[in-house]
Design a protein around this motif. Structure first.
Motif, PDB file in Angstrom:
ATOM      1  N   ALA A 132      39.257  37.772  -5.430  1.00 14.41           N
ATOM      2  CA  ALA A 132      38.110  37.522  -4.557  1.00 14.41           C
ATOM      3  C   ALA A 132      37.256  36.408  -5.131  1.00 14.41           C
ATOM      4  CB  ALA A 132      37.279  38.792  -4.397  1.00 14.41           C
ATOM      5  N   LEU A 133      36.405  35.836  -4.283  1.00 15.64           N
ATOM      6  CA  LEU A 133      35.505  34.766  -4.698  1.00 15.64           C
ATOM      7  C   LEU A 133      34.061  35.186  -4.471  1.00 15.64           C
ATOM      8  CD1 LEU A 133      38.237  33.336  -3.510  1.00 15.64           C
ATOM      9  CD2 LEU A 133      36.867  31.257  -3.616  1.00 15.64           C
ATOM     10  N   VAL A 134      33.209  34.890  -5.436  1.00 21.40           N
ATOM     11  CA  VAL A 134      31.763  35.009  -5.255  1.00 21.40           C
ATOM     12  C   VAL A 134      31.220  33.589  -5.397  1.00 21.40           C
ATOM     13  CG1 VAL A 134      29.613  36.005  -6.078  1.00 21.40           C
ATOM     14  CG2 VAL A 134      31.725  37.351  -6.179  1.00 21.40           C
ATOM     15  N   VAL A 135      30.714  33.059  -4.283  1.00 21.68           N
ATOM     16  CA  VAL A 135      30.307  31.650  -4.191  1.00 21.68           C
ATOM     17  C   VAL A 135      28.794  31.589  -3.992  1.00 21.68           C
ATOM     18  CG1 VAL A 135      30.748  29.466  -2.983  1.00 21.68           C
ATOM     19  CG2 VAL A 135      32.558  31.194  -3.149  1.00 21.68           C
ATOM     20  N   HIS A 136      28.185  30.508  -4.450  1.00 20.58           N
ATOM     21  CA  HIS A 136      26.734  30.399  -4.355  1.00 20.58           C
ATOM     22  C   HIS A 136      26.230  30.176  -2.930  1.00 20.58           C
ATOM     23  CE1 HIS A 136      28.721  26.759  -5.715  1.00 20.58           C
ATOM     24  NE2 HIS A 136      27.756  26.003  -5.237  1.00 20.58           N
ATOM     25  N   ASP A 137      26.941  29.407  -2.114  1.00 16.92           N
ATOM     26  CA  ASP A 137      26.521  29.233  -0.721  1.00 16.92           C
ATOM     27  C   ASP A 137      27.639  28.596   0.086  1.00 16.92           C
ATOM     28  OD1 ASP A 137      26.265  26.244  -0.523  1.00 16.92           O
ATOM     29  OD2 ASP A 137      24.740  26.540  -2.050  1.00 16.92           O
ATOM     30  N   GLN A 138      27.439  28.539   1.384  1.00 16.90           N
ATOM     31  CA  GLN A 138      28.420  27.910   2.271  1.00 16.90           C
ATOM     32  C   GLN A 138      27.801  26.762   3.064  1.00 16.90           C
ATOM     33  OE1 GLN A 138      29.791  30.713   5.328  1.00 16.90           O
ATOM     34  NE2 GLN A 138      28.005  31.993   4.933  1.00 16.90           N
ATOM     35  N   THR A 139      26.693  26.217   2.548  1.00 16.67           N
ATOM     36  CA  THR A 139      26.034  25.095   3.214  1.00 16.67           C
ATOM     37  C   THR A 139      26.017  23.837   2.358  1.00 16.67           C
ATOM     38  OG1 THR A 139      23.870  25.830   2.392  1.00 16.67           O
ATOM     39  CG2 THR A 139      24.521  26.582   4.584  1.00 16.67           C
ATOM     40  N   SER A 140      26.082  23.986   1.035  1.00 19.12           N
ATOM     41  CA  SER A 140      26.094  22.798   0.167  1.00 19.12           C
ATOM     42  C   SER A 140      27.517  22.304  -0.006  1.00 19.12           C
ATOM     43  CB  SER A 140      25.498  23.117  -1.206  1.00 19.12           C
ATOM     44  OG  SER A 140      26.383  23.907  -1.972  1.00 19.12           O
ATOM     45  N   ARG A 141      27.643  21.054  -0.364  1.00 15.23           N
ATOM     46  CA  ARG A 141      28.962  20.466  -0.566  1.00 15.23           C
ATOM     47  C   ARG A 141      29.686  21.132  -1.731  1.00 15.23           C
ATOM     48  NH1 ARG A 141      31.399  18.859   3.321  1.00 15.23           N
ATOM     49  NH2 ARG A 141      33.136  19.939   2.392  1.00 15.23           N
ATOM     50  N   THR A 142      28.946  21.510  -2.785  1.00 16.53           N
ATOM     51  CA  THR A 142      29.605  22.149  -3.922  1.00 16.53           C
ATOM     52  C   THR A 142      30.151  23.517  -3.540  1.00 16.53           C
ATOM     53  OG1 THR A 142      27.520  23.081  -4.749  1.00 16.53           O
ATOM     54  CG2 THR A 142      28.209  20.973  -5.660  1.00 16.53           C
ATOM     55  N   GLY A 143      29.355  24.293  -2.796  1.00 24.97           N
ATOM     56  CA  GLY A 143      29.826  25.612  -2.382  1.00 24.97           C
ATOM     57  C   GLY A 143      31.067  25.520  -1.516  1.00 24.97           C
ATOM     58  N   ILE A 144      31.038  24.604  -0.578  1.00 22.49           N
ATOM     59  CA  ILE A 144      32.177  24.430   0.339  1.00 22.49           C
ATOM     60  C   ILE A 144      33.409  23.945  -0.414  1.00 22.49           C
ATOM     61  CG2 ILE A 144      33.029  23.055   2.284  1.00 22.49           C
ATOM     62  CD1 ILE A 144      30.047  22.986   3.263  1.00 22.49           C
ATOM     63  N   ASP A 145      33.233  22.930  -1.254  1.00 20.66           N
ATOM     64  CA  ASP A 145      34.391  22.330  -1.932  1.00 20.66           C
ATOM     65  C   ASP A 145      35.009  23.261  -2.974  1.00 20.66           C
ATOM     66  OD1 ASP A 145      34.141  20.089  -0.411  1.00 20.66           O
ATOM     67  OD2 ASP A 145      33.261  18.832  -1.971  1.00 20.66           O
ATOM     68  N   ARG A 146      34.178  23.996  -3.702  1.00 19.32           N
ATOM     69  CA  ARG A 146      34.738  24.911  -4.705  1.00 19.32           C
ATOM     70  C   ARG A 146      35.466  26.068  -4.030  1.00 19.32           C
ATOM     71  NH1 ARG A 146      29.489  24.912  -8.797  1.00 19.32           N
ATOM     72  NH2 ARG A 146      29.412  22.625  -8.948  1.00 19.32           N
ATOM     73  N   ARG A 147      34.883  26.568  -2.970  1.00 20.51           N
ATOM     74  CA  ARG A 147      35.566  27.621  -2.203  1.00 20.51           C
ATOM     75  C   ARG A 147      36.900  27.116  -1.650  1.00 20.51           C
ATOM     76  NH1 ARG A 147      32.835  28.420   3.299  1.00 20.51           N
ATOM     77  NH2 ARG A 147      34.039  26.506   3.634  1.00 20.51           N
ATOM     78  N   ASP A 148      36.848  25.999  -0.948  1.00 20.42           N
ATOM     79  CA  ASP A 148      38.049  25.498  -0.292  1.00 20.42           C
ATOM     80  C   ASP A 148      39.098  25.028  -1.291  1.00 20.42           C
ATOM     81  OD1 ASP A 148      36.705  26.068   2.009  1.00 20.42           O
ATOM     82  OD2 ASP A 148      36.392  23.983   2.626  1.00 20.42           O
ATOM     83  N   GLY A 149      38.650  24.421  -2.401  1.00 17.09           N
ATOM     84  CA  GLY A 149      39.612  23.969  -3.405  1.00 17.09           C
ATOM     85  C   GLY A 149      40.392  25.122  -3.989  1.00 17.09           C
ATOM     86  N   PHE A 150      39.709  26.218  -4.269  1.00 16.80           N
ATOM     87  CA  PHE A 150      40.363  27.412  -4.820  1.00 16.80           C
ATOM     88  C   PHE A 150      41.279  28.055  -3.784  1.00 16.80           C
ATOM     89  CE2 PHE A 150      40.808  31.810  -6.049  1.00 16.80           C
ATOM     90  CZ  PHE A 150      40.856  31.788  -7.434  1.00 16.80           C
ATOM     91  N   VAL A 151      40.747  28.272  -2.589  1.00 18.81           N
ATOM     92  CA  VAL A 151      41.501  28.970  -1.539  1.00 18.81           C
ATOM     93  C   VAL A 151      42.753  28.186  -1.138  1.00 18.81           C
ATOM     94  CG1 VAL A 151      41.433  29.700   0.879  1.00 18.81           C
ATOM     95  CG2 VAL A 151      39.512  30.232  -0.642  1.00 18.81           C
ATOM     96  N   LYS A 152      42.616  26.901  -0.931  1.00 16.48           N
ATOM     97  CA  LYS A 152      43.762  26.091  -0.500  1.00 16.48           C
ATOM     98  C   LYS A 152      44.850  26.037  -1.566  1.00 16.48           C
ATOM     99  CE  LYS A 152      41.203  23.213   2.780  1.00 16.48           C
ATOM    100  NZ  LYS A 152      40.675  21.858   3.102  1.00 16.48           N
ATOM    101  N   GLN A 153      44.462  25.985  -2.830  1.00 18.35           N
ATOM    102  CA  GLN A 153      45.448  25.944  -3.902  1.00 18.35           C
ATOM    103  C   GLN A 153      46.223  27.264  -3.969  1.00 18.35           C
ATOM    104  OE1 GLN A 153      46.326  23.348  -5.354  1.00 18.35           O
ATOM    105  NE2 GLN A 153      46.872  23.616  -7.513  1.00 18.35           N
ATOM    106  N   ILE A 154      45.523  28.373  -3.839  1.00 19.72           N
ATOM    107  CA  ILE A 154      46.185  29.683  -3.851  1.00 19.72           C
ATOM    108  C   ILE A 154      47.159  29.794  -2.673  1.00 19.72           C
ATOM    109  CG2 ILE A 154      45.845  32.168  -3.506  1.00 19.72           C
ATOM    110  CD1 ILE A 154      45.098  31.309  -6.316  1.00 19.72           C
ATOM    111  N   LYS A 155      46.701  29.429  -1.496  1.00 19.44           N
ATOM    112  CA  LYS A 155      47.549  29.550  -0.304  1.00 19.44           C
ATOM    113  C   LYS A 155      48.751  28.616  -0.357  1.00 19.44           C
ATOM    114  CE  LYS A 155      44.088  31.350   2.904  1.00 19.44           C
ATOM    115  NZ  LYS A 155      43.338  31.124   4.155  1.00 19.44           N
ATOM    116  N   ALA A 156      48.568  27.446  -0.957  1.00 22.90           N
ATOM    117  CA  ALA A 156      49.650  26.458  -1.006  1.00 22.90           C
ATOM    118  C   ALA A 156      50.701  26.782  -2.056  1.00 22.90           C
ATOM    119  CB  ALA A 156      49.074  25.071  -1.265  1.00 22.90           C
ATOM    120  N   LYS A 157      50.296  27.389  -3.173  1.00 25.12           N
ATOM    121  CA  LYS A 157      51.215  27.532  -4.306  1.00 25.12           C
ATOM    122  C   LYS A 157      51.563  28.962  -4.697  1.00 25.12           C
ATOM    123  CE  LYS A 157      50.759  24.907  -7.906  1.00 25.12           C
ATOM    124  NZ  LYS A 157      50.180  24.223  -9.102  1.00 25.12           N
TER     125      LYS A 157
END
Length: 315
Positions: free
Chosen positions: A156-181
């Protein structure tokens, strides 16, 4: 031709009162930085980098942010107040890119260069963004998580927010890598705790209750990561793999104690320094790269004392 802007409210030995009763502008270039917060040690390190650049280039730099990273309205007020002082340029780490757009357009219309830092802005207004490649960094965190849990299981992920670029990119970077590999790894939940340790602790405990067989957590910033550590401790689940982001005394101690497996560290001093350096270049009309990558590293118990790693960690 560039006309230098200065901070009229600055205290300066050279400021004198003219016959009209209006104080002459201070003689130093003024560049305010508005951050996403000020409570985490990360932001103190960014400020240290900005202060270093201010001293080196002999300019005036101020640094402020809201009390918590949930206070979007307060950050917007700070941005508005900074622009009202007619700075030469401004550094901005957006909590909410969309909410800031009208003020950024105002800065653009007044020919005040905007330098985005840490969090990018969903706009072409910033001259540049000084930040970590958060997508790549989070993908590395995903790879480390996969290796540590044997490439299968629930996370699971605990992320700081879903409105800042860092929150979005860290979430998506982790999720996409897991799903892809890693097809055998299941992401069972993604929750947002505003970077608040207490809120992130409660989120972590609730996820563990819902998924008692969970194998790992990714905490996407300093407050989130410490919240995960505390939540796992309070749930008495010693075998859960925790991967964090950023540094700070508590995360470093958690890694040394074996509670956290490791974390991604940015280069916060470098972020602050490069933001001011880029702002000054923009003021002078010099070319500035559209993105300034300030770098990231993986650290754990095995390399935390390595000089290269120790140089980008902070307390």
């Amino acid at each position: 031709m560039f006309t230098r802007r200065t901070f009229l409210g600055a205290v300066s030995a050279t400021a004198v009162v003219a016959a009209t009763g209006v104080a002459k502008a201070a003689d130093k270039i003024y560049i305010p930085l508005i951050s996403k917060g000020f409570q985490h040690q990360f932001w103190q390190a960014v400020k240290a980098g900005a202060d270093k650049a201010a001293k080196e280039f002999d300019i005036q730099v101020t640094f402020e942010g809201p009390d918590t990273e949930a206070q979007v309205d307060k950050q917007i007020d700070m941005l508005s107040a900074a622009l009202a002082k007619h700075p030469a340029a401004i550094g901005f780490a957006a909590l909410d890119s969309k909410a800031a757009t009208p003020l950024l357009k105002k800065a653009q219309s007044e020919k005040i260069p905007v330098i985005a830092f840490d969090s990018g802005v969903d706009s072409d207004i910033p001259v540049t963004t000084c930040s970590t490649d958060n997508v790549a960094a989070a993908a590395l965190a995903a790879d480390k998580m996969a290796a540590l849990i044997g490439n299968e299981g629930k996370v699971a992920l605990v992320v700081h927010d879903q409105t800042s670029r860092t929150g979005i990119d860290r979430r998506d970077g982790f999720v996409k890598q897991i799903k892809a590999k890693y097809p055998k790894i299941e992401i069972v939940d993604i929750q947002y705790g505003a970077g608040d340790q207490l809120q992130s602790t409660e989120i972590t405990k609730s996820i563990i209750t819902a998924h008692p067989d969970i194998k790992g957590f990714f905490g996407a910033n300093e407050g989130s990561a410490i919240g995960v550590v505390n939540g796992v401790k309070e749930s008495k689940k010693s075998k859960i793999v925790i991967i964090g982001y950023d540094s700070g005394k508590a995360q470093k101690q958690a890694i040394m104690d074996g509670v956290m497996a490791g974390a991604i560290t940015q280069n916060p001093v470098g972020i602050g320094y490069e933001t001011v350096k880029a702002a000054l270049a923009a003021v002078k009309g010099q070319p500035v790269e559209k993105h300034i990558d300030t770098g990231f590293y993986w650290y754990d118990k095995s390399n935390i004392t390595d000089p290269k790693i120790a140089a980008v960690l902070y307390d």
